[in-house]
Design a protein around this motif. Sequence first.
Motif, PDB file in Angstrom:
ATOM      1  N   CYS A 145      -5.859   7.259   0.392  1.00 36.22           N
ATOM      2  CA  CYS A 145      -5.986   7.137   1.891  1.00 36.22           C
ATOM      3  C   CYS A 145      -4.809   6.761   2.333  1.00 36.22           C
ATOM      4  CB  CYS A 145      -7.136   5.796   1.921  1.00 36.22           C
ATOM      5  SG  CYS A 145      -8.070   6.072   3.373  1.00 36.22           S
ATOM      6  N   ALA A 146      -3.897   6.080   1.871  1.00 36.66           N
ATOM      7  CA  ALA A 146      -2.555   5.683   2.517  1.00 36.66           C
ATOM      8  C   ALA A 146      -1.706   6.831   2.575  1.00 36.66           C
ATOM      9  CB  ALA A 146      -1.895   4.687   1.566  1.00 36.66           C
ATOM     10  N   ASP A 157     -10.845   8.439   3.587  1.00 37.28           N
ATOM     11  CA  ASP A 157     -11.308   7.010   4.116  1.00 37.28           C
ATOM     12  C   ASP A 157     -12.941   6.898   3.455  1.00 37.28           C
ATOM     13  OD1 ASP A 157     -11.430   4.661   5.553  1.00 37.28           O
ATOM     14  OD2 ASP A 157     -12.613   5.658   6.982  1.00 37.28           O
ATOM     15  N   GLU A 202      -5.150   0.811   6.973  1.00 37.53           N
ATOM     16  CA  GLU A 202      -4.724   0.720   5.598  1.00 37.53           C
ATOM     17  C   GLU A 202      -4.387  -0.596   5.225  1.00 37.53           C
ATOM     18  OE1 GLU A 202      -4.775   3.328   3.689  1.00 37.53           O
ATOM     19  OE2 GLU A 202      -5.900   3.847   5.352  1.00 37.53           O
TER      20      GLU A 202
END
Length: 240
Positions: A145-146, A157, A202
Amino acid sequence: MSLPSEDRLSDALLRPVRTGNAFEETMERMLQAIRLGVIGPGGRLPPERELSARLRVSRVTLREALRVLHESGYVESRRGRYGGTFVSAVLPAKAPADPPAGVAAELEDALTLRWALETGAAEAAAGRALSGADRRDLCARLDDCATAGLGEYRRKDSRLHLAVAEAAASPSLTSAVADARTRLNALLDTIPLITPNIEHSEHQHRAIIDAILRGDPPGARAAMAEHLEGTASLLRGFLS
């Protein structure tokens, strides 16, 4: 002497935000004021100093929100003696000033369901003795996701949130979270991806996963709740 009704409504909408999701709530307040016509098409927004004081957010946060509103077509800047920030004469077609009937009720129903399921999933996952595979999966999904680009962010996500549900070790809960997320994504697809919100998300994702990995159920539930409220603020601002 009492304030005119328009001034009272403006005060009610442009009220102080809470601290957990300052950017997202600022967006919600501003969008509500614009889309409900409190500041009508062509109308001038209050000066930045006044707005930041009323909302109780930093000038940096306010300017970031105004930048996104400008990029999304909700406001425009004018220079000169009578310049400032003005509401666009025509609001973006993707989010009309008068949404179809039933959208607000559908949104609140989806958000309430998501909050109940996902805060519970985070709490349950943090209360388990996680296996090594569970821990590796959560960390891998967090890293995915990051590092995701804008085009793949919502998919990554979604996968992270499903990993939290899977870590709770309840197939029924995972299935329910998947259904709720599918419904939520249909709503998210109608609003723009906003970089400051992604960056904030995040940090919140990491707080959620950290709490789960250290076995802190109340902390995991609280971190998830704060994260979900940020998304809820944006959706309410654009769609309610």
